[in-house]
Design an enzyme around this catalytic site. Structure first.
Site, PDB file in Angstrom:
ATOM      1  N   ASP A 131      33.802  40.151  31.764  1.00  0.00           N
ATOM      2  CA  ASP A 131      34.907  40.886  31.048  1.00  0.00           C
ATOM      3  C   ASP A 131      35.361  39.948  30.114  1.00  0.00           C
ATOM      4  O   ASP A 131      34.953  38.892  29.709  1.00  0.00           O
ATOM      5  CB  ASP A 131      35.990  41.015  32.111  1.00  0.00           C
ATOM      6  CG  ASP A 131      36.769  42.405  31.678  1.00  0.00           C
ATOM      7  OD1 ASP A 131      37.376  42.507  30.699  1.00  0.00           O
ATOM      8  OD2 ASP A 131      36.658  43.332  32.570  1.00  0.00           O
ATOM      9  N   ARG A 162      47.648  53.038  32.792  1.00  0.00           N
ATOM     10  CA  ARG A 162      47.215  53.711  31.771  1.00  0.00           C
ATOM     11  C   ARG A 162      47.207  55.180  31.656  1.00  0.00           C
ATOM     12  O   ARG A 162      47.353  55.946  32.666  1.00  0.00           O
ATOM     13  CB  ARG A 162      45.651  53.401  31.749  1.00  0.00           C
ATOM     14  CG  ARG A 162      45.517  51.792  31.691  1.00  0.00           C
ATOM     15  CD  ARG A 162      45.957  51.137  30.372  1.00  0.00           C
ATOM     16  NE  ARG A 162      45.206  51.849  29.116  1.00  0.00           N
ATOM     17  CZ  ARG A 162      44.252  51.082  28.654  1.00  0.00           C
ATOM     18  NH1 ARG A 162      43.501  50.362  29.522  1.00  0.00           N
ATOM     19  NH2 ARG A 162      43.589  51.600  27.601  1.00  0.00           N
ATOM     20  N   GLY A 163      47.203  55.674  30.551  1.00  0.00           N
ATOM     21  CA  GLY A 163      47.620  57.104  30.162  1.00  0.00           C
ATOM     22  C   GLY A 163      46.605  58.261  31.133  1.00  0.00           C
ATOM     23  O   GLY A 163      47.228  59.011  31.549  1.00  0.00           O
ATOM     24  N   LEU A 184      43.268  51.574  34.974  1.00  0.00           N
ATOM     25  CA  LEU A 184      44.489  51.068  35.631  1.00  0.00           C
ATOM     26  C   LEU A 184      45.405  52.046  35.846  1.00  0.00           C
ATOM     27  O   LEU A 184      45.624  52.714  35.244  1.00  0.00           O
ATOM     28  CB  LEU A 184      44.862  49.788  35.216  1.00  0.00           C
ATOM     29  CG  LEU A 184      43.466  48.681  35.246  1.00  0.00           C
ATOM     30  CD1 LEU A 184      44.215  47.485  34.462  1.00  0.00           C
ATOM     31  CD2 LEU A 184      42.841  48.439  36.415  1.00  0.00           C
ATOM     32  N   ILE A 198      40.398  54.114  26.242  1.00  0.00           N
ATOM     33  CA  ILE A 198      39.348  53.717  26.284  1.00  0.00           C
ATOM     34  C   ILE A 198      39.171  52.690  27.567  1.00  0.00           C
ATOM     35  O   ILE A 198      39.695  51.992  27.813  1.00  0.00           O
ATOM     36  CB  ILE A 198      38.923  52.580  25.241  1.00  0.00           C
ATOM     37  CG1 ILE A 198      38.889  53.392  24.103  1.00  0.00           C
ATOM     38  CG2 ILE A 198      37.599  51.943  25.341  1.00  0.00           C
ATOM     39  CD1 ILE A 198      38.830  52.806  22.638  1.00  0.00           C
ATOM     40  N   ARG A 224      36.241  51.546  30.642  1.00  0.00           N
ATOM     41  CA  ARG A 224      35.128  51.084  31.084  1.00  0.00           C
ATOM     42  C   ARG A 224      34.463  52.144  32.218  1.00  0.00           C
ATOM     43  O   ARG A 224      35.169  52.583  32.931  1.00  0.00           O
ATOM     44  CB  ARG A 224      34.704  49.572  31.161  1.00  0.00           C
ATOM     45  CG  ARG A 224      34.999  49.199  32.575  1.00  0.00           C
ATOM     46  CD  ARG A 224      34.920  47.885  32.824  1.00  0.00           C
ATOM     47  NE  ARG A 224      35.095  47.265  34.062  1.00  0.00           N
ATOM     48  CZ  ARG A 224      35.159  45.973  34.621  1.00  0.00           C
ATOM     49  NH1 ARG A 224      35.286  45.121  33.569  1.00  0.00           N
ATOM     50  NH2 ARG A 224      35.258  45.850  35.677  1.00  0.00           N
TER      51      ARG A 224
END
EC number: 4.1.1.98
Length: 493
Positions: free
Chosen positions: A287, A194-195, A191, A175, A177
Site C-alpha cells: 500500500d 467512505r461514500g 472503508l 476510488i 481498490r
C-alpha cells in the site's frame, strides 16, 4: 483547455512531451510496476504500454505522476493555479449572499459556473460501443496489474465506483481498490466512512437481503477522475463538480443493467451488484505506506456486464512507499486545500502535506499568530474541519516567518521554539487510518500536535529570543557588488 475524454488528454500529453509510448511487450505482473516506479521517481512522463504481455489492450500508468500533469488535466500549467479550485470549493461549502450590487457582480462568475453543474445525459455513449454479458464476462481478460511480489492477486486500482444511496439525490463517485477474485468477481474494499460504503449501508437498512447495484468506470476523462478524489461537499455529486471544473456539463449515460449513470466517454465500464450476504477476505497488498497491509473481509462485487470503447485503454496505477502516484496527486491537491482552510481560518498562511508522510499523515501549518493558545486551536480545527484530515497523525504549527514547506525552516522552529512538555499535545482514542498498523487498535489511535510558534506572555515566563535578520540595505548593497567579488555562486538568502 478541457478534455472530453481520456484519449484527448493522452494526445495533449504526448504533444507536450509528457507521455511515452512503450512498444516493448511488458508484463503486467510486477514489470509494469518496476518501470512505472523508476520513471515516476525521476519525474518522468506518463507511460502507455501498447503491447502488454499476453494481452492486446494498452495499459496507461503514471497519468498523474507529477503535480504538473495534475494541473494540465484541469487546463492549468502551474500546480499553484489549483488554488482556484480550492477557492471554488470554499465558495460551495460556505456560500455567502451578496452584500451589495458590486459584491453581486464580483460573485457572478462563480454563480455562472454553478449553472454548468447538472450532468448531461446522452443516449449513444462511446463507453457502450462493445457490450459483453453473461458467460462472456471475463475480468481475467483485462491486463490488470499485479503490482508487488507479496500481493495476493491482480488489483483494479483506478476504477471510479459509482453508487447511490436510497436517501440521496446525488450519485457518489469513489476510488476503492478491487481485488480480482474470479472471472466475474472483485472484492470491493471500501472503508466504513467512505461514500460508497455509507450508500450501501443505507440501502441494506431499507432493502434487507436485496442486491445493491454498483458500477465501476475505468479510463474516464481526467476531470471526472480528479473530481472523485477532491473534497466536494457531501450534498454535491462529483459529476456536478467535474462540470464546474470543466466549464461544461459532464456527459453521462444510463448503465445497461441499472439506473446508475456512468461517464459516457469512459474506456471500460463494469456493471453488477453486491449481495449483502457475500463477503471475502481481501489482501494482503502493498500500500501507499510502503508496507503490506493486513487482510480483512469486504463485500464481493459480481460483474454482470462489461461495456467498453472499441480499442479500449486500461488505466492503472500502483501504490507503494512515497513517492508514488497518489503521493503526487496529494502534492497537487495540497493547493486545493489551502483556500478551503483559509476560508474557515483566515489566520492560516500556508498548509503543507509532505508527500513522504504518506500524503496525509503529517501536516505543517503556518499561521499569523494572534493570541496565546492559537496554535492549538488551529490544530483542533484542522483535525475536525475536513474529514480528509481526520487520519492526520501529526500536525506542526509554525509562525508566518517560517516556510512550512521547507524542512530546514520547520526543524529550526521545532528545535528553537518548542518545549517538549509544554508544546506537545497528545490526543488518544481518535480515528486512525485502518492501514496504520502502528496504532494499537485497528482504526483507533492517537494524534500529536507540535506548537513550534513563538510563545506569547501567558505561554512562557522567559524573555523570548529575537530572530537574527540582516539589515536589508546591506543585503541590497551586497547583491549589487556580488559580481565584482569574484565568487562563482550567488546564493540568495
Amino acid at each position: 483547455m478541457s478534455f472530453k475524454d481520456l484519449r484527448s488528454f493522452i494526445d495533449h500529453l504526448e504533444a507536450n512531451g509528457e507521455l511515452k509510448r512503450i512498444s516493448y511487450p511488458v508484463d503486467p505482473y510486477l514489470e509494469m510496476t518496476e518501470i512505472a516506479d523508476r520513471v515516476l521517481r525521476s519525474g518522468g512522463p506518463a507511460l502507455l504500454f501498447e503491447n502488454p504481455k499476453d494481452n492486446t489492450m494498452p495499459v496507461l500508468v503514471n497519468l498523474f505522476g507529477t503535480p504538473k500533469r495534475v494541473a494540465m488535466a484541469l487546463g492549468k500549467e502551474d500546480p499553484l493555479a489549483l488554488r482556484e479550485v480550492g477557492e471554488l470549493l470554499a465558495f460551495l461549502k460556505e456560500p455567502e449572499p451578496p452584500t451589495g450590487f458590486k459584491d453581486a457582480l464580483a460573485k457572478l462568475p462563480k454563480f455562472k459556473q454553478a449553472l454548468n453543474m447538472p450532468p448531461k445525459s446522452v443516449s449513444h455513449a462511446p463507453c457502450q460501443q462493445v457490450v459483453i454479458t453473461g458467460d462472456e464476462v471475463d475480468l481475467t481478460a483485462l491486463p490488470i496489474q499485479h503490482c508487488w511480489p507479496g500481493d495476493v492477486a491482480p488489483l483494479v486500482t483506478w476504477g471510479l465506483t459509482i453508487t447511490k444511496g436510497p436517501r440521496q439525490k446525488r450519485q457518489n463517485l469513489g476510488i476503492y481498490r478491487q481485488q480480482l477474485l474470479g472471472k466475474n468477481k472483485l472484492i470491493m474494499r471500501w472503508l466504513d466512512h467512505r461514500g460508497g460504503a455509507l450508500d450501501f449501508k443505507d440501502f441494506k437498512e431499507l432493502h434487507p437481503g436485496e442486491r445493491y447495484p454498483v458500477v465501476v468506470a475505468l479510463g474516464s476523462d481526467p476531470v471526472t477522475i480528479l473530481a472523485a478524489v477532491t473534497p466536494v461537499p457531501d450534498s454535491m455529486s462529483e459529476y456536478a463538480f467535474a462540470g464546474l471544473l470543466r466549464g461544461e456539463r459532464t456527459e453521462v449515460c444510463k448503465a445497461i443493467s441499472c439506473d446508475l449513470e456512468v461517464p459516457a466517454t469512459s474506456e471500460i465500464i463494469l456493471e453488477g451488484y453486491i449481495d449483502p450476504n457475500e463477503m471475502a477476505e481481501e489482501g494482503p497488498y502493498g500500500d501507499h505506506t510502503g508496507y503490506y497491509n493486513e487482510t480483512d473481509s469486504f463485500p464481493v462485487f459480481t460483474v454482470t456486464h462489461i461495456t467498453k470503447r472499441k480499442d479500449a485503454i486500461y488505466h492503472s496505477t500502483y501504490t507503494g512507499r512515497p513517492p508514488d502516484e497518489p503521493a503526487m496527486l496529494g502534492v497537487a491537491l495540497n493547493e486545493v486545500f489551502v483556500p478551503i482552510l483559509r476560508k474557515q481560518y483566515p489566520e492560516i498562511i500556508d498548509f503543507y502535506l509532505p508527500p513522504e508522510g504518506c500524503s496525509y499523515r503529517m501536516a505543517v501549518i503556518s499561521i499569523r499568530k494572534q493570541y496565546p493558545g492559537h496554535a492549538k486551536r488551529v490544530m483542533m480545527g484542522a483535525w475536525s474541519f475536513l474529514r480528509q484530515f481526520m487520519y492526520t497523525k501529526f500536525i506542526i504549527v509554525v509562525d508566518e516567518d517560517v516556510n512550512c514547506r521547507d524542512w530546514q525552516d520547520v526543524i529550526w522552529a521545532i528545535t528553537t521554539r518548542m518545549d517538549p512538555t509544554r508544546d506537545t499535545t497528545l490526543i488518544d482514542h481518535t480515528p486512525i487510518d485502518y492501514l496504520d498498523f502502528a496504532s494499537p487498535v485497528a482504526g483507533l489511535g492517537s494524534k500529536m500536535g507540535l506548537d513550534a510558534t513563538n510563545k506569547w506572555p501567558g505561554e512562557t515566563q522567559r524573555e523570548w529570543g529575537t530572530p537574527i535578520v540582516m539589515d536589508p540595505n546591506v543585503k541590497q548593497k551586497v547583491d549589487e557588488i556580488w559580481q565584482d567579488l569574484g565568487i562563482d555562486s550567488h546564493p540568495t538568502l
